[in-house]
Design a protein around this motif. Structure first.
Motif, PDB file in Angstrom:
ATOM      1  N   TYR A  60       0.821  -1.217   0.000  1.00  9.11           N
ATOM      2  CA  TYR A  60       0.000   0.000   0.000  1.00  9.11           C
ATOM      3  C   TYR A  60       0.856   1.270   0.000  1.00  9.11           C
ATOM      4  CZ  TYR A  60      -3.879  -3.131   0.912  1.00  9.11           C
ATOM      5  OH  TYR A  60      -4.810  -4.130   0.819  1.00  9.11           O
ATOM      6  N   GLY A  61       2.158   1.117   0.257  1.00  8.77           N
ATOM      7  CA  GLY A  61       3.059   2.267   0.253  1.00  8.77           C
ATOM      8  C   GLY A  61       2.772   3.281   1.336  1.00  8.77           C
ATOM      9  N   ASP A  62       2.170   2.809   2.445  1.00  7.03           N
ATOM     10  CA  ASP A  62       1.756   3.731   3.504  1.00  7.03           C
ATOM     11  C   ASP A  62       2.399   3.403   4.852  1.00  7.03           C
ATOM     12  OD1 ASP A  62       0.472   1.375   4.127  1.00  7.03           O
ATOM     13  OD2 ASP A  62      -1.559   2.208   4.063  1.00  7.03           O
ATOM     14  N   ASP A  63       3.501   2.677   4.830  1.00  3.28           N
ATOM     15  CA  ASP A  63       4.236   2.286   6.040  1.00  3.28           C
ATOM     16  C   ASP A  63       3.482   1.320   6.941  1.00  3.28           C
ATOM     17  OD1 ASP A  63       6.546   3.772   5.395  1.00  3.28           O
ATOM     18  OD2 ASP A  63       5.634   5.591   6.225  1.00  3.28           O
ATOM     19  N   THR A  64       2.435   0.665   6.426  1.00  2.00           N
ATOM     20  CA  THR A  64       1.739  -0.356   7.212  1.00  2.00           C
ATOM     21  C   THR A  64       2.449  -1.711   7.076  1.00  2.00           C
ATOM     22  OG1 THR A  64       0.230  -0.778   5.363  1.00  2.00           O
ATOM     23  CG2 THR A  64      -0.528   0.734   7.097  1.00  2.00           C
ATOM     24  N   ALA A  65       3.389  -1.802   6.155  1.00  2.00           N
ATOM     25  CA  ALA A  65       4.184  -3.010   5.935  1.00  2.00           C
ATOM     26  C   ALA A  65       3.326  -4.229   5.588  1.00  2.00           C
ATOM     27  CB  ALA A  65       5.086  -3.297   7.132  1.00  2.00           C
ATOM     28  N   VAL A  66       2.250  -4.018   4.832  1.00  2.00           N
ATOM     29  CA  VAL A  66       1.434  -5.137   4.354  1.00  2.00           C
ATOM     30  C   VAL A  66       2.154  -5.723   3.142  1.00  2.00           C
ATOM     31  CG1 VAL A  66      -0.780  -5.811   3.365  1.00  2.00           C
ATOM     32  CG2 VAL A  66      -0.708  -4.102   5.197  1.00  2.00           C
ATOM     33  N   PRO A  67       2.657  -6.966   3.273  1.00  2.00           N
ATOM     34  CA  PRO A  67       3.425  -7.543   2.175  1.00  2.00           C
ATOM     35  C   PRO A  67       2.550  -8.289   1.162  1.00  2.00           C
ATOM     36  CG  PRO A  67       3.516  -9.015   4.036  1.00  2.00           C
ATOM     37  CD  PRO A  67       2.680  -7.824   4.464  1.00  2.00           C
ATOM     38  N   MET A  68       3.123  -8.527   0.015  1.00  3.36           N
ATOM     39  CA  MET A  68       2.515  -9.410  -0.979  1.00  3.36           C
ATOM     40  C   MET A  68       3.644 -10.275  -1.542  1.00  3.36           C
ATOM     41  SD  MET A  68       0.436  -8.656  -4.516  1.00  3.36           S
ATOM     42  CE  MET A  68       1.863  -8.363  -5.546  1.00  3.36           C
ATOM     43  N   ASP A  69       3.485 -11.596  -1.430  1.00  2.00           N
ATOM     44  CA  ASP A  69       4.497 -12.531  -1.915  1.00  2.00           C
ATOM     45  C   ASP A  69       4.060 -13.164  -3.226  1.00  2.00           C
ATOM     46  OD1 ASP A  69       5.770 -11.963   0.438  1.00  2.00           O
ATOM     47  OD2 ASP A  69       5.549 -13.957   1.310  1.00  2.00           O
ATOM     48  N   VAL A  70       5.015 -13.327  -4.130  1.00  5.32           N
ATOM     49  CA  VAL A  70       4.786 -14.021  -5.393  1.00  5.32           C
ATOM     50  C   VAL A  70       5.753 -15.198  -5.426  1.00  5.32           C
ATOM     51  CG1 VAL A  70       4.812 -13.845  -7.905  1.00  5.32           C
ATOM     52  CG2 VAL A  70       4.140 -11.864  -6.529  1.00  5.32           C
ATOM     53  N   GLN A  71       5.196 -16.389  -5.584  1.00  5.55           N
ATOM     54  CA  GLN A  71       6.027 -17.587  -5.600  1.00  5.55           C
ATOM     55  C   GLN A  71       6.598 -17.830  -7.001  1.00  5.55           C
ATOM     56  OE1 GLN A  71       6.916 -18.972  -2.760  1.00  5.55           O
ATOM     57  NE2 GLN A  71       5.609 -17.403  -1.870  1.00  5.55           N
ATOM     58  N   PRO A  72       7.850 -18.260  -7.070  1.00 10.60           N
ATOM     59  CA  PRO A  72       8.450 -18.508  -8.380  1.00 10.60           C
ATOM     60  C   PRO A  72       7.805 -19.708  -9.071  1.00 10.60           C
ATOM     61  CG  PRO A  72      10.002 -19.012  -6.608  1.00 10.60           C
ATOM     62  CD  PRO A  72       8.775 -18.476  -5.973  1.00 10.60           C
ATOM     63  N   LYS A  73       7.505 -19.529 -10.338  1.00  8.38           N
ATOM     64  CA  LYS A  73       6.963 -20.605 -11.166  1.00  8.38           C
ATOM     65  C   LYS A  73       7.484 -20.376 -12.574  1.00  8.38           C
ATOM     66  CE  LYS A  73       2.578 -22.715 -12.588  1.00  8.38           C
ATOM     67  NZ  LYS A  73       3.147 -24.038 -12.635  1.00  8.38           N
ATOM     68  N   ARG A  74       8.012 -21.413 -13.156  1.00  3.30           N
ATOM     69  CA  ARG A  74       8.592 -21.296 -14.492  1.00  3.30           C
ATOM     70  C   ARG A  74       7.615 -20.630 -15.460  1.00  3.30           C
ATOM     71  NH1 ARG A  74      10.246 -26.106 -18.621  1.00  3.30           N
ATOM     72  NH2 ARG A  74      11.134 -24.731 -20.193  1.00  3.30           N
ATOM     73  N   GLY A  75       8.085 -19.588 -16.141  1.00  2.68           N
ATOM     74  CA  GLY A  75       7.274 -18.875 -17.113  1.00  2.68           C
ATOM     75  C   GLY A  75       6.442 -17.745 -16.539  1.00  2.68           C
ATOM     76  N   ARG A  76       6.355 -17.642 -15.226  1.00  2.00           N
ATOM     77  CA  ARG A  76       5.592 -16.549 -14.605  1.00  2.00           C
ATOM     78  C   ARG A  76       6.391 -15.250 -14.759  1.00  2.00           C
ATOM     79  NH1 ARG A  76       3.499 -17.885  -8.906  1.00  2.00           N
ATOM     80  NH2 ARG A  76       1.779 -18.691 -10.135  1.00  2.00           N
ATOM     81  N   ALA A  77       5.707 -14.210 -15.160  1.00  2.00           N
ATOM     82  CA  ALA A  77       6.357 -12.912 -15.335  1.00  2.00           C
ATOM     83  C   ALA A  77       5.685 -11.880 -14.444  1.00  2.00           C
ATOM     84  CB  ALA A  77       6.288 -12.475 -16.785  1.00  2.00           C
ATOM     85  N   LEU A  78       6.488 -11.009 -13.885  1.00  2.00           N
ATOM     86  CA  LEU A  78       5.995  -9.895 -13.083  1.00  2.00           C
ATOM     87  C   LEU A  78       6.388  -8.595 -13.775  1.00  2.00           C
ATOM     88  CD1 LEU A  78       7.249 -10.967  -9.530  1.00  2.00           C
ATOM     89  CD2 LEU A  78       5.006 -11.365 -10.543  1.00  2.00           C
ATOM     90  N   VAL A  79       5.497  -7.635 -13.751  1.00  2.00           N
ATOM     91  CA  VAL A  79       5.799  -6.293 -14.245  1.00  2.00           C
ATOM     92  C   VAL A  79       5.286  -5.329 -13.186  1.00  2.00           C
ATOM     93  CG1 VAL A  79       5.392  -4.591 -16.058  1.00  2.00           C
ATOM     94  CG2 VAL A  79       5.539  -7.007 -16.648  1.00  2.00           C
TER      95      VAL A  79
END
Length: 160
Positions: free
Chosen positions: A52-71
């Motif tokens: 959230y970019g508000d210093d609440t430190a709410v994380p979001m995890d993305v697990q590695p998987k072959r072919g998965r792309a993040l932008v």
């Protein structure tokens, strides 16, 4: 950029926006592209540490998987010179197996406008980007006749 992480390796929290680049060519990184090249047996995810970019430190995890792309963006669409604090991230520790990935950054302006001495680069490599081959060859002939060359090495783009 190709990356390899083995068990125990990680990359600490960081942001892809680099202060000062907004005033230089090619400008700030505006987008990051990350591609997972394999499945990881255990660990190795990408964590956005304060989504959230508000210093609440709410994380979001993305697990590695072959072919998965993040932008993800490094800046705001409305102001491409301002860092978007929602995209601080880290590579979590690989605990089993290996992690392979590839990343690339899209900048605000093209690299070709950097202060690199491209005429000298083209002379050294014999490669050039011109629609008029004869015009480019004339430039080389003029440079060869120039006696002011101090023999210092030319700056070559790091992508080569």
């Amino acid at each position: 950029q190709l990356l390899r992480y083995v068990p125990g390796q990680y990359y600490k929290e960081h942001h892809d926006y680099i202060d000062g680049q907004q005033h230089q060519n090619p400008g700030p990184r505006i987008l990051t592209f990350y591609l997972y090249l394999n499945d990881v047996e255990e660990g190795g995810g990408t964590r956005f540490t304060d989504i959230y970019g508000d210093d609440t430190a709410v994380p979001m995890d993305v697990q590695p998987k072959r072919g998965r792309a993040l932008v993800w963006p490094s800046v705001f669409v409305e102001n491409p010179h301002e860092r978007d604090d929602r995209t601080y991230h880290e590579a979590l520790t690989v605990t089993k197996g290996s992690k392979y990935g590839a990343n690339a950054w899209l900048h605000l302006r093209p690299f070709k406008n950097d202060p690199c001495n491209y005429d000298r680069f083209y002379e050294l490599t014999g490669e050039y980007d011109s629609e008029d081959d004869e015009e480019e060859e004339d430039v080389f002939e003029e440079e060869e006749e120039d006696d002011d060359d101090d023999g210092s090495p030319a700056r070559v783009p790091s992508a080569l």
